[in-house]
Design a protein around this motif. Structure first.
Motif, mmCIF file in Angstrom:
data_model
loop_
_atom_site.group_PDB
_atom_site.id
_atom_site.type_symbol
_atom_site.label_atom_id
_atom_site.label_comp_id
_atom_site.label_asym_id
_atom_site.label_seq_id
_atom_site.Cartn_x
_atom_site.Cartn_y
_atom_site.Cartn_z
ATOM 1 N N PRO A 22 33.751 -58.976 9.084
ATOM 2 C CA PRO A 22 33.485 -60.209 9.827
ATOM 3 C C PRO A 22 32.111 -60.121 10.484
ATOM 4 O O PRO A 22 31.713 -59.057 10.978
ATOM 5 C CB PRO A 22 34.606 -60.242 10.872
ATOM 6 N N ALA A 23 31.384 -61.217 10.473
ATOM 7 C CA ALA A 23 30.004 -61.192 10.959
ATOM 8 C C ALA A 23 29.898 -60.756 12.414
ATOM 9 O O ALA A 23 28.904 -60.130 12.800
ATOM 10 C CB ALA A 23 29.371 -62.575 10.776
ATOM 11 N N ASP A 24 30.923 -61.057 13.216
ATOM 12 C CA ASP A 24 30.825 -60.667 14.624
ATOM 13 C C ASP A 24 31.080 -59.183 14.839
ATOM 14 O O ASP A 24 30.928 -58.675 15.945
ATOM 15 C CB ASP A 24 31.770 -61.504 15.483
ATOM 16 N N GLN A 25 31.472 -58.473 13.786
ATOM 17 C CA GLN A 25 31.674 -57.021 13.881
ATOM 18 C C GLN A 25 30.628 -56.244 13.102
ATOM 19 O O GLN A 25 30.530 -55.018 13.244
ATOM 20 C CB GLN A 25 33.062 -56.651 13.360
ATOM 21 N N ALA A 26 29.857 -56.929 12.271
ATOM 22 C CA ALA A 26 28.829 -56.268 11.473
ATOM 23 C C ALA A 26 27.577 -56.057 12.312
ATOM 24 O O ALA A 26 27.364 -56.706 13.347
ATOM 25 C CB ALA A 26 28.506 -57.114 10.242
ATOM 26 N N ALA A 27 26.753 -55.133 11.855
ATOM 27 C CA ALA A 27 25.478 -54.897 12.539
ATOM 28 C C ALA A 27 24.610 -56.140 12.436
ATOM 29 O O ALA A 27 24.562 -56.774 11.373
ATOM 30 C CB ALA A 27 24.774 -53.698 11.925
ATOM 31 N N PRO A 28 23.904 -56.526 13.500
ATOM 32 C CA PRO A 28 23.068 -57.737 13.456
ATOM 33 C C PRO A 28 22.087 -57.741 12.294
ATOM 34 O O PRO A 28 21.846 -58.790 11.688
ATOM 35 C CB PRO A 28 22.353 -57.706 14.805
ATOM 36 N N GLU A 29 21.537 -56.555 11.966
ATOM 37 C CA GLU A 29 20.576 -56.516 10.863
ATOM 38 C C GLU A 29 21.239 -56.818 9.523
ATOM 39 O O GLU A 29 20.623 -57.405 8.619
ATOM 40 C CB GLU A 29 19.865 -55.166 10.805
#
Length: 422
Positions: free
Chosen positions: A63-70
């Protein structure tokens, strides 16, 4: 919330096959595939179904909210100069990877307009010159996407628009609210005018606990169909707080718990009818016990689903494991240990099972029609896709790969194998 792929991607393309929206690229055959670079998820078309995360062998899809921002930025940047690929644009899809069914137009009957049936229809349009008759007992396409996905997950239901566009294709005859028995051939024979039938009827039967008093409980299938407004669905019990027990440890059980514990603000934001909202708000259910008959290691829910539940009502959810129900009584749920959990409602969410189809063989132990890669054993011309083919497991995207396999078998096989294989 969308999904993103991290730099740990192994590029084996398992996720490409199950993505229901064709959001993951580069796919096999596209420039850049197999060069060692990561795959990427298009945030503009991702519907947050989680199919990629469920099948990723290295846990790179997150999920995007758990992935690294980069990683989120890399995924978005890959698609910055690319137009979104419409999942039903037959003119822009890749060339067929196996032989097109020749000999002029043929007629195929697809029974069921849920995800498996819709993906089977899509594959037939893409891979063959067949004319497809699509029939469903309901008036609208979508099946469990429309009437099974929780109403606080509207993004996932966006795929219904894709399914509706498929029904408008010039080679599709869509028969909503139809009775497939009138079209099916008798005793397993092909119906007149059709060269093949794909049965994609799902698995609507709820598995039972087989305990005393169970008839006074509410199955997840009944509850989910009611709050999603499936035609003809009713709530078979009166909701009574302050505590409910849900037997089951899958995502459906967590959906039921989350809906039961939603406050009025959350309910107003959901796509449910005013009548459903009123009943839920007045239920008085303030606490839910999620009961697992086995241990936490065997729990079938996903980590994102568990986090979502606790974010919505974490202090009002109790997880119990290694607890086996013995009877549902006026006092609550009695366990084999002798303990009774006081509760006003019992919900069962222990899975679904298929039901027999007239004229076809049926494996009652597995709840499926015996088949070899989708070809029904002993019934030439008959095929299955979805839960009635493989059992009631797997989400939306898995049905895509399942339907592709069935259509490939239909196209490439001239006869049904004599016995089922692995």
């Amino acid at each position: 919330m969308t999904y993103a792929i991290s730099g740990e991607c192994c590029s084996d393309a398992s996720c490409v096959a199950v993505c229901p929206m064709n959001s993951i690229h580069p796919s096999p055959g596209e420039p850049g595939f197999g060069t060692g670079a990561s795959l990427f998820i298009d945030p503009r078309t991702c519907i947050d179904c989680g199919a990629c995360a469920g099948i990723c062998p290295v846990n790179a899809a997150q999920p995007a909210d758990q992935a690294a921002p980069e990683d989120v930025e890399r995924n978005a940047a890959y698609f910055a100069d690319r137009e979104p690929l419409e999942a039903t644009d037959l003119d822009t899809w890749e060339a067929p990877s196996y032989q097109v069914w020749g000999g002029g137009p043929r007629r195929v009957l697809v029974v069921g307009a849920g995800p498996a049936g819709m993906y089977a229809t899509r594959e037939l349009l893409l891979r063959t010159t067949a004319e497809v008759t699509l029939v469903d007992r309901l008036e609208q396409v979508g099946g469990l996407v429309r009437y099974g996905v929780a109403p606080d997950h509207p993004g996932t239901k966006q795929i219904i628009e894709t399914f509706e566009r498929i029904t408008r294709h010039q080679r599709v005859r869509w028969l909503p609210g139809g009775d497939a028995r009138e079209l099916r051939g008798a005793d397993g024979q092909l119906p007149d005018g059709f060269d093949a039938v794909i049965h994609a009827v799902g698995a609507r039967g709820s598995r039972r606990l087989v305990i005393d008093g169970e008839d006074a409980a509410c199955s997840a299938e009944e509850f989910v169909a009611w709050y999603n407004g499936r035609p003809g669905a009713t709530l078979p019990v009166e909701l009574a707080g302050p505590r409910a027990v849900i037997v089951g440890n899958g995502n459906v059980a967590l959906d039921v718990a989350r809906i039961l514990l939603s406050d009025e603000k959350r309910l107003r934001a959901m796509d449910v009818s005013p009548g459903v909202r009123s009943v839920l708000a007045a239920s008085g259910i303030k606490e839910v016990v999620l009961l697992g008959r086995r241990g936490p290691g065997e729990a079938a829910y996903t980590e994102p689903a568990l986090r979502e539940l606790f974010a919505a009502a974490g202090d009002r959810v109790e997880l119990r494991y290694h607890a086996r129900p013995a009877a549902w009584t006026a006092d609550g749920l009695k366990l084999e240990s002798g303990e009774t959990i006081a509760a006003g409602n019992l919900f069962t969410a222990i899975g679904f099972e298929g039901t027999p189809i007239d004229g076809l063989p049926f494996d009652r132990d597995r709840g499926i029609v015996p088949n070899v890669r989708g070809a029904v054993v002993g019934r030439p011309g008959h095929y299955v896709a979805g839960w009635i083919k493989r059992g009631a497991r797997g989400g939306i995207g898995v049905n895509k790969a399942c339907a592709q396999e069935t259509v490939m078998t239909l196209v490439s096989s001239s006869r049904v194998p004599a016995s089922p294989g692995s």
